[in-house]
Design an enzyme around this catalytic site. Sequence first.
Site, PDB file in Angstrom:
ATOM      1  CG  HIS A 127      -2.039   0.939   1.641  1.00 51.50           C
ATOM      2  ND1 HIS A 127      -1.531   2.275   1.652  1.00 51.50           N
ATOM      3  CD2 HIS A 127      -3.155   0.812   1.196  1.00 51.50           C
ATOM      4  CE1 HIS A 127      -2.701   2.859   1.975  1.00 51.50           C
ATOM      5  NE2 HIS A 127      -3.682   2.006   1.467  1.00 51.50           N
ATOM      6  CG  ASP A 204       0.832  -2.440   6.294  1.00 55.21           C
ATOM      7  OD1 ASP A 204      -0.341  -2.447   7.127  1.00 55.21           O
ATOM      8  OD2 ASP A 204       0.757  -1.697   5.247  1.00 55.21           O
ATOM      9  CD  GLN A 207      -6.922  -4.583   4.190  1.00 47.79           C
ATOM     10  OE1 GLN A 207      -7.933  -5.438   4.559  1.00 47.79           O
ATOM     11  NE2 GLN A 207      -7.127  -3.146   4.149  1.00 47.79           N
ATOM     12  CE  LYS A 230      -7.293  -0.324   6.281  1.00 44.05           C
ATOM     13  NZ  LYS A 230      -7.940   0.156   5.278  1.00 44.05           N
ATOM     14  CB  CYS A 368      -3.785   3.160  -1.508  1.00 43.04           C
ATOM     15  SG  CYS A 368      -4.916   4.485  -1.333  1.00 43.04           S
TER      16      CYS A 368
END
Length: 410
Positions: A127, A204, A207, A230, A368
Site C-alpha cells: 500500500h 503492515d 489487513q 479496520k 492505493c
Amino acid sequence: MSANQTYDVQSIRNEFPILERKVKGKPLVYFDNAATAQKPKQVIDAISHYYSHYNANIHRGLHTLADEATAAFEASRAAVQSFVHAKHHEEIIFTKGTTESINLVANAWGNVFLNAGDEIIISTLEHHANIVPWQMIAEKKGAVIRIIPIDANGKLDIEAFKKMLSNKTKMVAVVHASNALGVINPVEEIIQLAHQHGALSMIDGAQSAVHLDIDVTQLDCDFFVFSGHKIYGPTGVGVLYGKKQLLESMQPYQGGGEMIKEVTFEKTTFNELPFKFEAGTPNIADVIALKPAIDFMNRIGKAFIRQHEAALLSYATEKLKMIEGLHIKGDVAEKVSVASFTIDGIHPQDLAILLDNQGIAVRTGHHCAQPLMSYLGIVGTTRVSFAAYNTKEEIDILVEALNKSIKMLK
Ligand SMILES: Cc1ncc(COP(=O)(O)O)c(C=O)c1O
C-alpha cells in the site's frame, strides 16, 4: 462462542445498526470492509458514553473523571497488548492509524539508524502507506529502497528476496496481507530471513489484524502496525507495536506535552514508553472505543469469523469465476477474504456506480497500490471484501447485480 455453537450471522448482524439502512431504496450490501469495517453498537456506545459520562484529559488529572478516563484508556492498551500478544504494555503505542504508525517508525527509527547506502526492502504488494514514508526517509538519509518481486498471482518471490538480503539491509517492511489482492505473505519466514542478515522487520498488519491471529512475540517481528477502523473499531486510532529496547533506542516522533520528563529552555528529557511516542492529548474517545471492538472479535472468536469469511470467499470466488470475461487477481490459496477482479471491456468505476445503484458498496480503482497495478498491467480492479456480518445471500445479490450491470455496460 464455543466450539460446538453454530455461527449465527443474523445475531451478529443485529449488533451493527448500519446494516439496517437502505441505499438507493435497496438493503445495504456492504462489501467494502477492507477499506473500513462497520462498527458494532458497543463501539458506537462507548464513544457516546465517554463524552456523556467521563470526558476528561488523561494521565495528569487528579479528579474522578480524569481517573476514570485514564483507566479506560489504559484498559484499551491492555486489550491491544493481549490482542497481539505483546510481552509489555509499554510496547503498544497509540497513533491515528497504520499510516501514522509507519511514518513514526520510518522517522523515529530511520533518523537514528539509517545511513547513506543502507537498504530498505519492501515488496511489490505494498500500500502507498508502506512505500512513501520509506521513500521520504531514504531520500533524506541517502538510503536505497529495494523491491521484492511477485509472480502474476501476487505471490512473493522468496528466492529473489533471499538474494536481495545483505549486510546493507537494515529494514524489511512488508505487508502481511495485501489490501488490493488479499494475498497473505509468509511473514514468519521473511522476519527470520531479515534477522539472519541483521536487519529489522516491520509488518503492515492493516489487513491481517482483523482476520488472522496476531502473535508478535511468536512472529518475533520488530514492529507491527494496524488501524482500529479496520478491526470494527473507530477511525482515528491506530497501533504501533515495537520491541521495547528498540523503541527505547529511537528518537521521539513528535515533541510536546505528555512525551517529556522535564523541560527547560536549554534541554528536554523524554518520558518513558509508551508516552515518549504519544505527544499531546491523544484521541481518547476512540482509543477507549477500540476495546469493545476487540471484545466483539474475542466474543465471537476470530477462528469462527475466519471460517465464516473463508466460506464466503470460496463461494464468491466460485460464483464470480462463472461470469464470462471476469478474471480474479491474486487467485492463490493463502488469502484473507478479499476478491479482486477485472472484467474484460468494463471500467471498474462504471461498474461501481451501477452496483451502488443496487445498494452494493464495493471498492474500485488502484487501492492505493499504484505500483502493484502497473506491475499487473491494469488501471485497477473491483474489490469485494467480506467481514463477520456478511452472508451468502448478499453474494447472490452481488452476482445478480454484476450480471445485470455487465449487460448494461457492454
Ligand atoms: C495494507 C494497508 N496498509 C496501510 C493502510 C493505511 O491504513 P490507514 O489509512 O488506516 O492509515 C491500508 C488501508 O487501506 C492498508 O490496507
